[in-house]
Write an enzyme that holds these catalytic residues in place. Structure first.
Site, PDB file in Angstrom:
ATOM      1  N   LYS A   1      -6.651   7.451  -5.964  1.00  0.00           N
ATOM      2  CA  LYS A   1      -6.492   8.980  -5.823  1.00  0.00           C
ATOM      3  C   LYS A   1      -5.490   9.392  -4.560  1.00  0.00           C
ATOM      4  O   LYS A   1      -4.906  10.266  -4.860  1.00  0.00           O
ATOM      5  CB  LYS A   1      -7.779   9.706  -5.651  1.00  0.00           C
ATOM      6  CG  LYS A   1      -9.085   9.539  -7.037  1.00  0.00           C
ATOM      7  CD  LYS A   1     -10.243  10.117  -6.503  1.00  0.00           C
ATOM      8  CE  LYS A   1     -11.025  10.086  -7.720  1.00  0.00           C
ATOM      9  NZ  LYS A   1     -12.421  10.516  -7.199  1.00  0.00           N
TER      10      LYS A   1
ATOM     11  N   ASP B   1       0.770  -1.219   0.085  1.00  0.00           N
ATOM     12  CA  ASP B   1       0.087  -0.059   0.199  1.00  0.00           C
ATOM     13  C   ASP B   1       1.207   1.129   0.108  1.00  0.00           C
ATOM     14  O   ASP B   1       1.911   1.152   0.541  1.00  0.00           O
ATOM     15  CB  ASP B   1      -1.003   0.047   1.147  1.00  0.00           C
ATOM     16  CG  ASP B   1      -2.171  -0.759   1.198  1.00  0.00           C
ATOM     17  OD1 ASP B   1      -2.517  -1.473   0.221  1.00  0.00           O
ATOM     18  OD2 ASP B   1      -2.555  -1.255   2.302  1.00  0.00           O
ATOM     19  N   MET B   2       0.207   2.386  -0.350  1.00  0.00           N
ATOM     20  CA  MET B   2       1.243   3.476  -0.305  1.00  0.00           C
ATOM     21  C   MET B   2       0.614   4.490   0.688  1.00  0.00           C
ATOM     22  O   MET B   2      -0.654   4.640   0.805  1.00  0.00           O
ATOM     23  CB  MET B   2       1.018   4.399  -1.738  1.00  0.00           C
ATOM     24  CG  MET B   2       2.050   5.527  -1.814  1.00  0.00           C
ATOM     25  SD  MET B   2       3.778   5.258  -1.415  1.00  0.00           S
ATOM     26  CE  MET B   2       4.301   4.703  -3.206  1.00  0.00           C
TER      27      MET B   2
ATOM     28  N   GLN C   1      -0.349   7.117  -6.312  1.00  0.00           N
ATOM     29  CA  GLN C   1      -1.584   7.998  -5.640  1.00  0.00           C
ATOM     30  C   GLN C   1      -1.618   9.311  -6.638  1.00  0.00           C
ATOM     31  O   GLN C   1      -0.838  10.050  -6.824  1.00  0.00           O
ATOM     32  CB  GLN C   1      -1.305   8.716  -4.414  1.00  0.00           C
ATOM     33  CG  GLN C   1      -1.306   7.732  -3.465  1.00  0.00           C
ATOM     34  CD  GLN C   1      -0.401   7.944  -2.195  1.00  0.00           C
ATOM     35  OE1 GLN C   1       0.595   8.757  -2.362  1.00  0.00           O
ATOM     36  NE2 GLN C   1      -0.970   7.707  -0.923  1.00  0.00           N
TER      37      GLN C   1
ATOM     38  N   ARG D   1      -1.309  -0.514  -8.635  1.00  0.00           N
ATOM     39  CA  ARG D   1      -2.651   0.049  -8.505  1.00  0.00           C
ATOM     40  C   ARG D   1      -2.687   1.618  -8.345  1.00  0.00           C
ATOM     41  O   ARG D   1      -1.583   2.173  -7.802  1.00  0.00           O
ATOM     42  CB  ARG D   1      -2.988  -0.630  -6.748  1.00  0.00           C
ATOM     43  CG  ARG D   1      -4.512  -0.009  -6.462  1.00  0.00           C
ATOM     44  CD  ARG D   1      -4.637  -0.026  -4.907  1.00  0.00           C
ATOM     45  NE  ARG D   1      -4.478  -1.299  -4.163  1.00  0.00           N
ATOM     46  CZ  ARG D   1      -4.187  -1.704  -3.224  1.00  0.00           C
ATOM     47  NH1 ARG D   1      -3.807  -0.863  -2.339  1.00  0.00           N
ATOM     48  NH2 ARG D   1      -4.111  -2.877  -2.505  1.00  0.00           N
TER      49      ARG D   1
ATOM     50  N   ARG E   1     -11.508   6.918   6.044  1.00  0.00           N
ATOM     51  CA  ARG E   1     -12.813   6.582   5.070  1.00  0.00           C
ATOM     52  C   ARG E   1     -13.824   7.823   5.547  1.00  0.00           C
ATOM     53  O   ARG E   1     -14.339   8.251   4.872  1.00  0.00           O
ATOM     54  CB  ARG E   1     -13.321   5.254   5.435  1.00  0.00           C
ATOM     55  CG  ARG E   1     -12.492   4.019   5.071  1.00  0.00           C
ATOM     56  CD  ARG E   1     -12.251   3.878   3.669  1.00  0.00           C
ATOM     57  NE  ARG E   1     -11.442   4.752   3.023  1.00  0.00           N
ATOM     58  CZ  ARG E   1      -9.992   4.680   2.939  1.00  0.00           C
ATOM     59  NH1 ARG E   1      -9.370   3.719   3.654  1.00  0.00           N
ATOM     60  NH2 ARG E   1      -9.255   5.471   2.169  1.00  0.00           N
TER      61      ARG E   1
ATOM     62  N   THR F   1     -10.918   2.810  -7.500  1.00  0.00           N
ATOM     63  CA  THR F   1     -11.864   3.927  -7.438  1.00  0.00           C
ATOM     64  C   THR F   1     -13.015   3.445  -7.278  1.00  0.00           C
ATOM     65  O   THR F   1     -13.608   2.552  -7.874  1.00  0.00           O
ATOM     66  CB  THR F   1     -11.542   4.895  -8.578  1.00  0.00           C
ATOM     67  OG1 THR F   1     -12.299   6.095  -8.176  1.00  0.00           O
ATOM     68  CG2 THR F   1     -11.807   4.323  -9.796  1.00  0.00           C
ATOM     69  N   HIS F   2     -13.795   4.323  -6.542  1.00  0.00           N
ATOM     70  CA  HIS F   2     -15.484   4.371  -6.602  1.00  0.00           C
ATOM     71  C   HIS F   2     -15.937   5.343  -7.690  1.00  0.00           C
ATOM     72  O   HIS F   2     -17.254   5.586  -7.409  1.00  0.00           O
ATOM     73  CB  HIS F   2     -16.009   4.296  -5.330  1.00  0.00           C
ATOM     74  CG  HIS F   2     -15.028   3.378  -4.174  1.00  0.00           C
ATOM     75  ND1 HIS F   2     -14.212   4.241  -3.366  1.00  0.00           N
ATOM     76  CD2 HIS F   2     -15.347   2.076  -3.853  1.00  0.00           C
ATOM     77  CE1 HIS F   2     -13.482   3.234  -2.599  1.00  0.00           C
ATOM     78  NE2 HIS F   2     -14.276   2.032  -3.164  1.00  0.00           N
TER      79      HIS F   2
HETATM   80  P1  FDA Z   1     -14.449   9.696  -4.771  1.00  0.00           P
HETATM   81  O1  FDA Z   1     -13.826  10.037  -3.119  1.00  0.00           O
HETATM   82  O2  FDA Z   1     -14.391  10.893  -5.586  1.00  0.00           O
HETATM   83  O3  FDA Z   1     -15.623   8.803  -4.446  1.00  0.00           O
HETATM   84  C1  FDA Z   1     -16.250   8.494  -5.628  1.00  0.00           C
HETATM   85  C2  FDA Z   1     -17.703   8.027  -4.911  1.00  0.00           C
HETATM   86  O4  FDA Z   1     -17.404   6.742  -4.143  1.00  0.00           O
HETATM   87  C3  FDA Z   1     -18.364   9.017  -3.682  1.00  0.00           C
HETATM   88  O5  FDA Z   1     -19.060   9.954  -4.422  1.00  0.00           O
HETATM   89  C4  FDA Z   1     -19.012   7.844  -3.030  1.00  0.00           C
HETATM   90  O6  FDA Z   1     -20.149   7.581  -3.631  1.00  0.00           O
HETATM   91  C5  FDA Z   1     -18.065   6.787  -2.967  1.00  0.00           C
HETATM   92  N1  FDA Z   1     -17.244   6.698  -1.863  1.00  0.00           N
HETATM   93  C6  FDA Z   1     -15.846   6.983  -1.990  1.00  0.00           C
HETATM   94  N2  FDA Z   1     -15.173   7.014  -0.684  1.00  0.00           N
HETATM   95  C7  FDA Z   1     -16.004   6.835   0.303  1.00  0.00           C
HETATM   96  C8  FDA Z   1     -16.218   6.835   1.628  1.00  0.00           C
HETATM   97  N3  FDA Z   1     -15.392   6.644   2.441  1.00  0.00           N
HETATM   98  N4  FDA Z   1     -17.451   6.419   2.160  1.00  0.00           N
HETATM   99  C9  FDA Z   1     -18.586   6.358   1.323  1.00  0.00           C
HETATM  100  N5  FDA Z   1     -18.489   6.453   0.231  1.00  0.00           N
HETATM  101  C10 FDA Z   1     -17.602   6.797  -0.464  1.00  0.00           C
HETATM  102  N6  FDA Z   1      -5.267   5.201  -0.734  1.00  0.00           N
HETATM  103  C11 FDA Z   1      -3.830   5.541  -0.661  1.00  0.00           C
HETATM  104  O7  FDA Z   1      -3.574   6.567  -0.220  1.00  0.00           O
HETATM  105  N7  FDA Z   1      -3.121   4.440  -0.675  1.00  0.00           N
HETATM  106  C12 FDA Z   1      -3.525   3.307  -0.800  1.00  0.00           C
HETATM  107  O8  FDA Z   1      -2.577   2.199  -0.954  1.00  0.00           O
HETATM  108  C13 FDA Z   1      -4.833   2.910  -1.248  1.00  0.00           C
HETATM  109  N8  FDA Z   1      -5.362   1.977  -1.645  1.00  0.00           N
HETATM  110  C14 FDA Z   1      -6.659   1.663  -1.974  1.00  0.00           C
HETATM  111  C15 FDA Z   1      -7.186   0.435  -2.445  1.00  0.00           C
HETATM  112  C16 FDA Z   1      -8.349   0.429  -3.203  1.00  0.00           C
HETATM  113  C17 FDA Z   1      -8.879  -0.979  -3.800  1.00  0.00           C
HETATM  114  C18 FDA Z   1      -9.274   1.371  -3.055  1.00  0.00           C
HETATM  115  C19 FDA Z   1     -10.556   1.562  -3.673  1.00  0.00           C
HETATM  116  C20 FDA Z   1      -8.945   2.866  -2.733  1.00  0.00           C
HETATM  117  C21 FDA Z   1      -7.466   2.766  -2.164  1.00  0.00           C
HETATM  118  N9  FDA Z   1      -7.120   3.954  -1.477  1.00  0.00           N
HETATM  119  C22 FDA Z   1      -5.679   4.030  -1.228  1.00  0.00           C
HETATM  120  C23 FDA Z   1      -7.942   4.983  -1.087  1.00  0.00           C
HETATM  121  C24 FDA Z   1      -8.212   6.218  -2.332  1.00  0.00           C
HETATM  122  O9  FDA Z   1      -6.767   6.945  -2.598  1.00  0.00           O
HETATM  123  C25 FDA Z   1      -9.240   7.107  -2.151  1.00  0.00           C
HETATM  124  O10 FDA Z   1      -8.899   7.964  -0.795  1.00  0.00           O
HETATM  125  C26 FDA Z   1     -10.581   6.661  -2.043  1.00  0.00           C
HETATM  126  O11 FDA Z   1     -10.787   5.495  -2.885  1.00  0.00           O
HETATM  127  C27 FDA Z   1     -11.620   7.513  -2.427  1.00  0.00           C
HETATM  128  O12 FDA Z   1     -11.591   7.744  -3.689  1.00  0.00           O
HETATM  129  P2  FDA Z   1     -12.369   7.520  -4.920  1.00  0.00           P
HETATM  130  O13 FDA Z   1     -11.591   7.283  -6.164  1.00  0.00           O
HETATM  131  O14 FDA Z   1     -13.035   6.344  -4.494  1.00  0.00           O
HETATM  132  O15 FDA Z   1     -13.283   8.513  -5.432  1.00  0.00           O
END
Ligand code: FDA
Length: 283
Positions: free
Chosen positions: A163, A109-110, A139, A160, A265, A202-203
């Protein structure tokens, strides 16, 4: 169980390895692979780091014994990066060696930007030794990451792309969501064109839809990338993508050290804070 621990269960699969493996089995049944993460970071003693290594070795045994479709993710500060880099390397090397023996995979992980270069450096050493049994995370919010993607794509490293979840200053990180998305897209393009295996973590519906379209237009085989989600988030989208024959993986955290993960989160969405306040009054 405290009220906060109860609320954290939305994002954490349980405190024990058997509980986490049950969550993995349920996801596997929906054709969603997983990456198990034993929660923990910033250890302050060698004993804790050694315990983390042993727990990961046991986890790899359990994955094999139960024949579940899961790899593992770990954090270098959980393995003593802040204590002694060589000591940390030896612990992580043992985990990656075991994964390699079992045909499995370890993702580093980062963490926050204080660790970016050291994580990449350690990843490169491990990758040189163990090849595709180890991968790392980049990231998109960091200005430097596009260059990192170019360099790591050139050696075919499994990456991976996420964001980024830590609080970083504007001098090194994009803050505007369009800039972050733009960086995210460039990195995925660079890595996929270079032939790396990419975890699209990403979500964000915009990025997921973009990735589906761009990979199709550019004839990128679905075996070259996975959509990755965090446990407890966008489960129905994950299952839908798996049903569309995309490779999908859920990141499944478990263990008793859930607080820093839970706070990251919560910080990601304002609504989560209301969910916690409401939950605390209901408990
Ligand atoms: P964004 O935050 O824009 O969210 C898009 C949509 O997803 C939101 O509108 C909501 O619907 C839903 N959503 C997202 N986060 C939510 C939350 N906490 N609660 C409820 N709903 C939510 N980061 C890092 O710094 N080091 C790492 O190693 C990792 N590893 C990692 C693995 C995996 C499999 C994932 C999916 C994510 C990570 N991350 C991570 C976290 C990543 O950097 C980021 O903070 C989150 O994924 C939120 O960003 P999104 O891209 O999902 O988009």
């Amino acid at each position: 169980m405290s009220a906060l621990a109860y609320l954290a269960r939305r994002f954490v699969a349980g405190e024990t390895m058997p509980a986490a493996v049950e969550a993995v089995k349920a996801l596997n049944q929906k054709n969603v692979m997983t990456s198990l993460d034993l929660l923990g970071e910033d250890v302050t003693s060698r004993e804790e780091a050694i315990q983390a290594r042993d727990a990961y070795l046991a986890l790899l045994e359990k994955i094999k014994a139960d024949n579940v479709d899961s790899n593992v993710s770990l954090k270098l500060t959980q393995m003593g990066l802040d204590l002694d880099e060589e000591f940390c390397f030896a612990l992580v090397d043992a985990v990656v060696q075991k994964a390699k023996d079992y045909g499995n995979f370890v993702r580093l992980d980062m963490e926050g930007s204080a660790y970016t270069q050291r994580t990449i450096d350690m990843f490169k050493r491990l990758f040189q030794k163990h090849g595709n049994h180890v991968g790392v995370v980049l990231q998109a919010y960091l200005h430097r990451s596009e260059e990192d993607a170019r360099a790591l794509g050139a050696i075919g490293a499994p990456i991976r792309v996420c964001k980024g979840a830590y609080k970083e200053p504007t001098s090194i990180a994009y803050k505007d969501m369009d800039d972050i998305r733009h960086s995210y897209q460039s990195m995925v393009q660079i890595l996929l064109k270079a032939g790396s295996k990419v975890g699209i973590a990403t979500h964000d519906d915009k990025l997921v839809n973009w990735a589906k379209g761009w990979t199709k237009e550019n004839n990128i085989p679905t075996s070259q990338f996975e959509f990755q989600f965090l446990y407890g988030l966008k489960r129905s989208l994950a299952i839908k993508l798996a049903a569309e024959s995309y490779q999908v993986r859920a990141y499944v955290p478990f263990g008793s050290h859930w607080m820093p993960y839970f706070i990251r989160r919560l910080r990601e969405r304002k609504e989560n804070v209301f969910f916690v306040i409401k939950g605390l009054f209901e408990n």
